[in-house]
Motif scaffolding. Structure first.
Motif, PDB file in Angstrom:
ATOM      1  N   ILE A  14      50.244  48.493  42.942  1.00  0.00           N
ATOM      2  CA  ILE A  14      49.293  48.632  41.829  1.00  0.00           C
ATOM      3  C   ILE A  14      49.651  47.697  40.676  1.00  0.00           C
ATOM      4  O   ILE A  14      48.780  47.027  40.110  1.00  0.00           O
ATOM      5  N   ASN A  15      50.936  47.626  40.339  1.00  0.00           N
ATOM      6  CA  ASN A  15      51.338  46.733  39.245  1.00  0.00           C
ATOM      7  C   ASN A  15      51.072  45.278  39.571  1.00  0.00           C
ATOM      8  O   ASN A  15      50.647  44.514  38.698  1.00  0.00           O
ATOM      9  N   LEU A  16      51.321  44.868  40.808  1.00  0.00           N
ATOM     10  CA  LEU A  16      51.043  43.487  41.185  1.00  0.00           C
ATOM     11  C   LEU A  16      49.541  43.197  41.175  1.00  0.00           C
ATOM     12  O   LEU A  16      49.114  42.105  40.803  1.00  0.00           O
ATOM     13  N   PHE A  17      48.733  44.181  41.576  1.00  0.00           N
ATOM     14  CA  PHE A  17      47.285  43.993  41.521  1.00  0.00           C
ATOM     15  C   PHE A  17      46.844  43.756  40.078  1.00  0.00           C
ATOM     16  O   PHE A  17      46.095  42.814  39.790  1.00  0.00           O
ATOM     17  N   TYR A  18      47.319  44.594  39.159  1.00  0.00           N
ATOM     18  CA  TYR A  18      46.956  44.412  37.754  1.00  0.00           C
ATOM     19  C   TYR A  18      47.556  43.131  37.185  1.00  0.00           C
ATOM     20  O   TYR A  18      46.965  42.498  36.308  1.00  0.00           O
ATOM     21  N   PHE A  19      48.715  42.747  37.673  1.00  0.00           N
ATOM     22  CA  PHE A  19      49.317  41.481  37.248  1.00  0.00           C
ATOM     23  C   PHE A  19      48.375  40.319  37.581  1.00  0.00           C
ATOM     24  O   PHE A  19      48.088  39.478  36.726  1.00  0.00           O
ATOM     25  N   PHE A  20      47.892  40.265  38.827  1.00  0.00           N
ATOM     26  CA  PHE A  20      46.991  39.178  39.210  1.00  0.00           C
ATOM     27  C   PHE A  20      45.644  39.286  38.490  1.00  0.00           C
ATOM     28  O   PHE A  20      45.037  38.276  38.147  1.00  0.00           O
ATOM     29  N   HIS A  21      45.194  40.477  38.229  1.00  0.00           N
ATOM     30  CA  HIS A  21      43.960  40.685  37.472  1.00  0.00           C
ATOM     31  C   HIS A  21      44.126  40.161  36.043  1.00  0.00           C
ATOM     32  O   HIS A  21      43.227  39.514  35.497  1.00  0.00           O
ATOM     33  N   VAL A  23      46.268  37.869  35.080  1.00  0.00           N
ATOM     34  CA  VAL A  23      46.410  36.415  35.124  1.00  0.00           C
ATOM     35  C   VAL A  23      45.028  35.761  35.083  1.00  0.00           C
ATOM     36  O   VAL A  23      44.820  34.757  34.387  1.00  0.00           O
ATOM     37  N   ALA A  24      44.083  36.329  35.813  1.00  0.00           N
ATOM     38  CA  ALA A  24      42.725  35.790  35.812  1.00  0.00           C
ATOM     39  C   ALA A  24      42.077  35.912  34.439  1.00  0.00           C
ATOM     40  O   ALA A  24      41.230  35.086  34.070  1.00  0.00           O
ATOM     41  N   GLN A 125      40.382  41.097  47.303  1.00  0.00           N
ATOM     42  CA  GLN A 125      39.090  40.788  47.928  1.00  0.00           C
ATOM     43  C   GLN A 125      38.031  41.813  47.538  1.00  0.00           C
ATOM     44  O   GLN A 125      36.894  41.441  47.220  1.00  0.00           O
ATOM     45  N   PHE A 126      38.370  43.090  47.558  1.00  0.00           N
ATOM     46  CA  PHE A 126      37.411  44.112  47.139  1.00  0.00           C
ATOM     47  C   PHE A 126      37.045  43.952  45.671  1.00  0.00           C
ATOM     48  O   PHE A 126      35.886  44.097  45.285  1.00  0.00           O
ATOM     49  N   HIS A 127      38.038  43.644  44.847  1.00  0.00           N
ATOM     50  CA  HIS A 127      37.781  43.489  43.419  1.00  0.00           C
ATOM     51  C   HIS A 127      36.859  42.293  43.149  1.00  0.00           C
ATOM     52  O   HIS A 127      35.935  42.396  42.333  1.00  0.00           O
ATOM     53  N   THR A 128      37.109  41.185  43.823  1.00  0.00           N
ATOM     54  CA  THR A 128      36.246  40.011  43.618  1.00  0.00           C
ATOM     55  C   THR A 128      34.854  40.257  44.182  1.00  0.00           C
ATOM     56  O   THR A 128      33.866  39.782  43.629  1.00  0.00           O
TER      57      THR A 128
END
Length: 135
Positions: A14-21, A23-24, A125-128
């Motif tokens: 979860i933290n890595l997902f939010y990290f990449f989010h 960053v965008a 992928q789901f988020h995009t």
């Protein structure tokens, strides 16, 4: 132990997902925050697996040391106790596992990295896909 490891894996993902989010979105404060938390969770997993691996290797080195001790001139009762201990040691696997589901050792880190990467790819992928349908 299994609950703690699974919780660390979920928190890391979860933290890595939010990290990449973040960053965008170029949100520097949250990038640093999520990155540091992810690093902390990963370091806990590394410490846990490394400690378990070291204990297992130390236990495996015990049998040769006992064999060497048995060649010395020892009390017959002590020799008998060492023989019994060697039999018990050879009949059991010394190591840590999460209730038998997986072994806790350094190889576990590779599996966790692969699993977290897979889940991250799916989440991104789901988020995009959801973001593109909303715009």
């Amino acid at each position: 132990m299994i609950a703690a490891i699974l919780a660390l894996i979920v928190q890391l993902t979860i933290n890595l997902f939010y990290f990449f989010h973040r960053v965008a979105q170029h949100d520097i404060i949250f990038i640093v925050n999520d990155g540091l938390w992810s690093l902390a969770f990963f370091l806990v997993l590394i410490l846990l697996s490394h400690s378990s691996t070291r204990v297992t290797k130390s236990a495996e080195e015990l049998a040769p040391m006992i064999y060497k001790m048995m060649t010395l001139d020892l009390d017959p009762r002590l020799k008998r106790q060492l023989e019994i201990f060697l039999v018990q040691l050879s009949n059991s696997h010394v190591g840590f596992s999460a209730r038998g589901y997986f072994h806790i050792n350094n190889e576990m880190i590779t599996s966790i990295v692969g699993m977290v990467t897979t889940y991250l790819v799916v989440l991104i992928q789901f988020h995009t896909a959801v973001s593109s349908t909303q715009h």
